[in-house]
Design a protein around this motif. Structure first.
Motif, PDB file in Angstrom:
ATOM      1  N   LYS A 105       0.849  -1.047  -0.063  1.00  0.00           N
ATOM      2  CA  LYS A 105       0.125  -0.032   0.010  1.00  0.00           C
ATOM      3  C   LYS A 105       0.657   1.247   0.024  1.00  0.00           C
ATOM      4  O   LYS A 105       0.379   2.403  -0.406  1.00  0.00           O
ATOM      5  CB  LYS A 105      -0.861   0.142   1.267  1.00  0.00           C
ATOM      6  N   LEU A 151      -3.588  -0.638  -6.420  1.00  0.00           N
ATOM      7  CA  LEU A 151      -4.141  -0.590  -4.809  1.00  0.00           C
ATOM      8  C   LEU A 151      -5.776  -0.779  -5.059  1.00  0.00           C
ATOM      9  O   LEU A 151      -6.294  -1.482  -4.333  1.00  0.00           O
ATOM     10  CB  LEU A 151      -3.709   0.323  -4.138  1.00  0.00           C
ATOM     11  N   ARG A 152      -6.343   0.129  -5.867  1.00  0.00           N
ATOM     12  CA  ARG A 152      -7.901   0.010  -6.052  1.00  0.00           C
ATOM     13  C   ARG A 152      -8.162  -1.378  -6.458  1.00  0.00           C
ATOM     14  O   ARG A 152      -9.398  -1.977  -6.112  1.00  0.00           O
ATOM     15  CB  ARG A 152      -8.188   1.253  -6.665  1.00  0.00           C
ATOM     16  N   SER A 153      -7.319  -1.802  -7.356  1.00  0.00           N
ATOM     17  CA  SER A 153      -7.672  -3.264  -8.009  1.00  0.00           C
ATOM     18  C   SER A 153      -7.680  -4.254  -7.155  1.00  0.00           C
ATOM     19  O   SER A 153      -8.551  -5.134  -6.994  1.00  0.00           O
ATOM     20  CB  SER A 153      -6.948  -3.316  -9.341  1.00  0.00           C
ATOM     21  N   ARG A 154      -6.858  -4.109  -6.377  1.00  0.00           N
ATOM     22  CA  ARG A 154      -6.289  -5.274  -5.444  1.00  0.00           C
ATOM     23  C   ARG A 154      -7.436  -5.438  -4.437  1.00  0.00           C
ATOM     24  O   ARG A 154      -7.689  -6.296  -3.732  1.00  0.00           O
ATOM     25  CB  ARG A 154      -5.149  -4.809  -4.543  1.00  0.00           C
ATOM     26  N   SER A 155      -7.979  -4.153  -4.354  1.00  0.00           N
ATOM     27  CA  SER A 155      -9.416  -4.213  -3.277  1.00  0.00           C
ATOM     28  C   SER A 155     -10.780  -4.860  -3.863  1.00  0.00           C
ATOM     29  O   SER A 155     -11.688  -5.354  -3.303  1.00  0.00           O
ATOM     30  CB  SER A 155      -9.887  -2.841  -2.585  1.00  0.00           C
ATOM     31  N   LEU A 156     -10.510  -4.995  -5.379  1.00  0.00           N
ATOM     32  CA  LEU A 156     -11.764  -5.704  -5.922  1.00  0.00           C
ATOM     33  C   LEU A 156     -11.597  -6.915  -6.448  1.00  0.00           C
ATOM     34  O   LEU A 156     -12.541  -7.606  -6.776  1.00  0.00           O
ATOM     35  CB  LEU A 156     -12.138  -4.673  -7.175  1.00  0.00           C
TER      36      LEU A 156
END
Length: 202
Positions: free
Chosen positions: A103, A172-177
């Motif tokens: 992150k 990082l945004r993709s990792r949350s999805l």
């Protein structure tokens, strides 16, 4: 913490950078200060100023360590003869490096982006990346893999097309999805799309 004696400049810089990264992860960009790093390391703030000049210089040095990791990973693809395969390897290595770093790069990119311009080392990295893409496209054209085109314009478009892989905040945004497996598959799909575009003849 008691003050320590610092002798080796390289060791001092490494310890300062390690602590800066730790605090960026723990408290974020705004709350990480020269004073907080000096206190944690038991040294005078003057030592940090001597090595990095100011907080901006320290952040640039942290960013430089990250982009050097990516640079080193990309360099391992230089011997791949096929431009298409080299592009795919570069995209995967950049994605993997961001995922390993976690992150911190993303948070730092977001915080700095809201406050000021990116660190000089990050800007220099993207210039080098553009040059690598230009060379890759030139090689692909020379070998008949890619259609003739304006190499400079196309390299810039290639960067834009791969922004969800190049930008640590987007990763990082993709990792949350998505799972890592899903992100890897999407990386391949994106590269497939780009290669088809590079291969089209008018």
């Amino acid at each position: 913490m008691a003050r320590r004696s610092w002798h080796k400049s390289a060791d001092t810089r490494t310890e300062i950078l390690d602590e800066a990264e730790r605090q960026l992860q723990a408290v974020g960009y705004a709350d990480m200060t020269i004073g907080s790093i000096a206190k944690a390391l038991g040294m005078s703030p003057a030592n940090i100023f001597k090595n990095f000049g100011n907080k901006a210089g320290l952040i640039d040095a942290v960013a430089l360590r990250w982009v050097m990791e990516i640079d080193a990973a990309i360099e391992t693809t230089a011997g791949i003869p096929s431009a298409s395969l080299r592009l795919r390897a570069m995209a995967h290595l950049i994605l993997e490096t961001h995922l390993v770093r976690g992150k911190m790069p993303a948070r730092l990119a977001i915080m700095i982006g809201l406050d000021s311009t990116p660190p000089p080392s990050a800007i220099a990295f993207f210039h080098r990346l553009l040059q690598r893409f230009e060379k890759l496209i030139e090689d692909g054209i020379a070998d008949g893999e890619f259609a003739p085109c304006d190499v400079v314009v196309t390299a810039a478009a290639l960067c834009d097309s791969l922004i969800t892989i190049l930008d640590p905040a987007a990763v990082l945004r993709s990792r949350s999805l998505f799972t890592v497996e899903e992100m890897t598959k999407k990386c391949d799909q994106l590269v497939d799309f780009v290669i088809r575009g590079l291969s089209l003849r008018a």
